[in-house]
Write a protein that holds these residues in place. Sequence first.
Motif, mmCIF file in Angstrom:
data_model
loop_
_atom_site.group_PDB
_atom_site.id
_atom_site.type_symbol
_atom_site.label_atom_id
_atom_site.label_comp_id
_atom_site.label_asym_id
_atom_site.label_seq_id
_atom_site.Cartn_x
_atom_site.Cartn_y
_atom_site.Cartn_z
ATOM 1 N N LEU A 211 0.845 -1.189 0.000
ATOM 2 C CA LEU A 211 0.000 0.000 0.000
ATOM 3 C C LEU A 211 0.877 1.235 0.000
ATOM 4 C CD1 LEU A 211 -2.713 -0.930 2.638
ATOM 5 C CD2 LEU A 211 -2.903 -1.020 0.167
ATOM 6 N N PHE A 212 0.413 2.253 -0.689
ATOM 7 C CA PHE A 212 1.123 3.519 -0.801
ATOM 8 C C PHE A 212 0.440 4.520 0.116
ATOM 9 C CE2 PHE A 212 1.884 7.600 -2.950
ATOM 10 C CZ PHE A 212 3.269 7.569 -3.035
ATOM 11 N N GLU A 213 1.201 5.074 1.045
ATOM 12 C CA GLU A 213 0.656 6.065 1.976
ATOM 13 C C GLU A 213 1.276 7.419 1.669
ATOM 14 O OE1 GLU A 213 0.363 6.852 6.783
ATOM 15 O OE2 GLU A 213 2.020 5.688 6.003
ATOM 16 N N SER A 214 0.429 8.384 1.429
ATOM 17 C CA SER A 214 0.942 9.741 1.206
ATOM 18 C C SER A 214 0.233 10.698 2.156
ATOM 19 C CB SER A 214 0.739 10.169 -0.244
ATOM 20 O OG SER A 214 -0.621 10.194 -0.558
ATOM 21 N N LYS A 215 1.029 11.467 2.853
ATOM 22 C CA LYS A 215 0.503 12.476 3.775
ATOM 23 C C LYS A 215 1.083 13.820 3.383
ATOM 24 C CE LYS A 215 -0.190 9.449 7.713
ATOM 25 N NZ LYS A 215 0.119 9.166 9.105
ATOM 26 N N LYS A 216 0.317 14.862 3.613
ATOM 27 C CA LYS A 216 0.746 16.211 3.223
ATOM 28 C C LYS A 216 1.993 16.659 3.971
ATOM 29 C CE LYS A 216 -3.854 17.674 1.922
ATOM 30 N NZ LYS A 216 -4.983 18.522 2.203
ATOM 31 N N THR A 217 2.087 16.276 5.235
ATOM 32 C CA THR A 217 3.186 16.762 6.063
ATOM 33 C C THR A 217 4.406 15.851 6.070
ATOM 34 O OG1 THR A 217 2.222 15.688 7.997
ATOM 35 C CG2 THR A 217 1.616 17.991 7.601
ATOM 36 N N LYS A 218 4.275 14.628 5.535
ATOM 37 C CA LYS A 218 5.381 13.670 5.568
ATOM 38 C C LYS A 218 5.650 13.138 4.166
ATOM 39 C CE LYS A 218 4.446 11.982 10.230
ATOM 40 N NZ LYS A 218 4.147 10.812 11.044
ATOM 41 N N PRO A 219 6.856 12.623 3.950
ATOM 42 C CA PRO A 219 7.134 12.000 2.644
ATOM 43 C C PRO A 219 6.310 10.717 2.457
ATOM 44 C CG PRO A 219 9.068 11.888 4.094
ATOM 45 C CD PRO A 219 8.011 12.653 4.824
ATOM 46 N N SER A 220 6.064 10.358 1.215
ATOM 47 C CA SER A 220 5.288 9.159 0.897
ATOM 48 C C SER A 220 6.024 7.903 1.345
ATOM 49 C CB SER A 220 5.032 9.088 -0.604
ATOM 50 O OG SER A 220 4.281 10.202 -1.005
ATOM 51 N N ILE A 221 5.254 6.903 1.753
ATOM 52 C CA ILE A 221 5.816 5.637 2.247
ATOM 53 C C ILE A 221 5.112 4.482 1.557
ATOM 54 C CG2 ILE A 221 6.166 4.171 4.269
ATOM 55 C CD1 ILE A 221 5.904 6.644 6.024
ATOM 56 N N LEU A 222 5.886 3.477 1.178
ATOM 57 C CA LEU A 222 5.327 2.204 0.722
ATOM 58 C C LEU A 222 5.259 1.291 1.931
ATOM 59 C CD1 LEU A 222 7.034 1.318 -2.674
ATOM 60 C CD2 LEU A 222 4.659 1.878 -2.279
ATOM 61 N N HIS A 223 4.108 0.676 2.156
ATOM 62 C CA HIS A 223 3.947 -0.276 3.254
ATOM 63 C C HIS A 223 3.868 -1.681 2.682
ATOM 64 C CE1 HIS A 223 3.421 2.479 6.624
ATOM 65 N NE2 HIS A 223 2.787 3.266 5.768
ATOM 66 N N HIS A 224 4.705 -2.574 3.205
ATOM 67 C CA HIS A 224 4.746 -3.975 2.784
ATOM 68 C C HIS A 224 4.131 -4.831 3.888
ATOM 69 C CE1 HIS A 224 7.833 -2.072 0.338
ATOM 70 N NE2 HIS A 224 7.698 -3.072 -0.514
ATOM 71 N N PHE A 225 3.002 -5.466 3.578
ATOM 72 C CA PHE A 225 2.315 -6.319 4.540
ATOM 73 C C PHE A 225 2.574 -7.778 4.180
ATOM 74 C CE2 PHE A 225 0.041 -2.339 4.508
ATOM 75 C CZ PHE A 225 -0.170 -2.090 5.848
ATOM 76 N N ASN A 226 3.028 -8.562 5.179
ATOM 77 C CA ASN A 226 3.226 -9.989 4.940
ATOM 78 C C ASN A 226 1.889 -10.629 4.609
ATOM 79 O OD1 ASN A 226 6.003 -10.130 5.319
ATOM 80 N ND2 ASN A 226 5.790 -10.351 7.532
ATOM 81 N N ILE A 227 1.923 -11.558 3.677
ATOM 82 C CA ILE A 227 0.703 -12.205 3.222
ATOM 83 C C ILE A 227 0.995 -13.666 2.881
ATOM 84 C CG2 ILE A 227 1.023 -11.432 0.843
ATOM 85 C CD1 ILE A 227 -2.062 -11.092 0.692
#
Length: 166
Positions: free
Chosen positions: A71-87
């Motif tokens: 999942l791609f998380e983007s917030k206005k105040t922070k840099p964008s982060i890719l989240h890797h969830f174990n599956i």
Amino acid sequence: MSKITFKLETDFDLELDFVLIGISSTLKDYRLCHFINKFSGLQLIKGKEDYKDHNGKEKEKPKDELDYHILFESKKTKPSILHHFNIFRYHNQTFDFEYYLMSNKSIEGGSLIPEIINFDYFLLIKHYIDEEDLEALIDNIKAIPEVLLAKELDPTVLKSKENLIF
């Protein structure tokens, strides 16, 4: 000259063709997967997709995309982060159903479904499962000594339900 304004209304109705089970457990994901396999007869294996397609050819996707739910998380105040969830996955082509065991916490520390962080894992069952089989599966998961809670959840009421679509 008059100003013309157009309003575009979008109403995306997510098709939630799955059953969702929330699981609270002290176990690491691979240990929980082992016990679910042992107690339920499923054959969950690591990764979101197989490395080969139905013709036996290597898929042309990045390895991370095959191994993790990303999942791609983007917030206005922070840099964008890719989240890797174990599956972990179990597919049965004969009966056309798919099971996915996903961690609620990413490797980077984010949550898959932040509004229900009391669940450590989610078991997502795509396609049809009858109520009797679902109850038996939940009872089998509850029989695992390190599982504190396992219950069916209604994905339609979740604010972050789009995180479960893949």
